[in-house]
Scaffold this motif. Structure first.
Motif, PDB file in Angstrom:
ATOM      1  N   ARG A  37       0.840  -1.214   0.000  1.00 14.00           N
ATOM      2  CA  ARG A  37       0.000   0.000   0.000  1.00 14.00           C
ATOM      3  C   ARG A  37       0.869   1.257   0.000  1.00 14.00           C
ATOM      4  NH1 ARG A  37      -5.332  -0.658   3.234  1.00 14.00           N
ATOM      5  NH2 ARG A  37      -4.767   1.421   3.930  1.00 14.00           N
ATOM      6  N   GLU A  38       1.932   1.228   0.794  1.00 18.54           N
ATOM      7  CA  GLU A  38       2.833   2.380   0.890  1.00 18.54           C
ATOM      8  C   GLU A  38       3.528   2.641  -0.446  1.00 18.54           C
ATOM      9  OE1 GLU A  38       5.293   5.511   1.874  1.00 18.54           O
ATOM     10  OE2 GLU A  38       3.453   4.822   2.845  1.00 18.54           O
ATOM     11  N   ARG A  39       4.062   1.597  -1.072  1.00 16.00           N
ATOM     12  CA  ARG A  39       4.730   1.767  -2.375  1.00 16.00           C
ATOM     13  C   ARG A  39       3.766   2.328  -3.413  1.00 16.00           C
ATOM     14  NH1 ARG A  39       6.739  -3.321  -1.257  1.00 16.00           N
ATOM     15  NH2 ARG A  39       5.263  -4.239  -2.719  1.00 16.00           N
ATOM     16  N   PHE A  40       2.561   1.784  -3.439  1.00 12.76           N
ATOM     17  CA  PHE A  40       1.567   2.222  -4.405  1.00 12.76           C
ATOM     18  C   PHE A  40       1.204   3.690  -4.174  1.00 12.76           C
ATOM     19  CE2 PHE A  40      -2.188   2.058  -7.030  1.00 12.76           C
ATOM     20  CZ  PHE A  40      -1.964   1.022  -7.901  1.00 12.76           C
ATOM     21  N   THR A  41       0.884   4.045  -2.931  1.00 17.18           N
ATOM     22  CA  THR A  41       0.478   5.412  -2.592  1.00 17.18           C
ATOM     23  C   THR A  41       1.607   6.406  -2.835  1.00 17.18           C
ATOM     24  OG1 THR A  41      -1.057   4.539  -0.945  1.00 17.18           O
ATOM     25  CG2 THR A  41      -0.446   6.859  -0.741  1.00 17.18           C
ATOM     26  N   ARG A  42       2.804   6.072  -2.386  1.00 15.48           N
ATOM     27  CA  ARG A  42       3.956   6.953  -2.573  1.00 15.48           C
ATOM     28  C   ARG A  42       4.246   7.144  -4.061  1.00 15.48           C
ATOM     29  NH1 ARG A  42       8.673   4.320  -1.544  1.00 15.48           N
ATOM     30  NH2 ARG A  42       7.622   3.407   0.239  1.00 15.48           N
TER      31      ARG A  42
END
Length: 165
Positions: A37-42
């Motif tokens: 989720r973090e990689r996608f959002t960032r």
């Protein structure tokens, strides 16, 4: 809504007659891992051309739910800035209707207009439906690694494919 859809997709990974399509262990947990989720959002917040960028397109069904998605992201190697990596998925109720083909057409047009020279992807070698779609859209097999992943005590090959813009 996006992460709920992606979580639902992950629960189908290698289950109920579906091929394994993500190189992660099978799960019944519809929660997208925090790191993913973090990689996608960032990545979505990062300008194209900078390390870690990502762009995503969402197809919506008539009821307002997510029918499918496709994303392009930066290659991990900065010397490969002329190439982009593709990922995609289509909701089980919307498969075999041409949506995957339309999503691919969308990113091919965007990547070409944005100045990329290549779109690359990795697909688990046993995922024949996905490989067939990519071949029909003009992707070429660039190579394959047997035993690339070991998941749930099984060995899985990975096929690398590419599309020249």
């Amino acid at each position: 809504m996006l992460f709920a859809y992606l979580g639902e997709q992950l629960t189908e990974n290698g289950r109920n007659g579906m091929p394994l399509f993500q190189p992660i262990p099978r799960t019944e947990d519809p929660v997208v891992p925090a790191a993913m989720r973090e990689r996608f959002t960032r990545g979505l917040a990062t300008p194209v051309g900078e390390p870690g960028w990502r762009r995503a397109w969402i197809a919506v069904d008539p009821q307002g739910g997510i029918a499918g998605h496709i994303d392009l992201r930066a290659n991990a190697d900065e010397a490969c800035g002329h190439r982009t990596q593709l990922g995609m998925g289509v909701h089980r109720d919307c498969r075999r209707l041409g949506l995957g083909s339309l999503l691919i057409d969308t990113v091919i047009a965007w990547a070409g207009a944005t100045g990329f020279a290549w779109i690359d992807l990795e697909v688990l070698s046993a995922n024949a439906p996905a490989i067939g779609l990519y071949l029909r859209k003009g992707f070429l097999r660039a190579g394959e690694f047997d035993d690339m992943y070991r998941l749930d005590n099984e060995r899985h090959g990975c096929t690398f494919m590419t599309y020249r813009l």
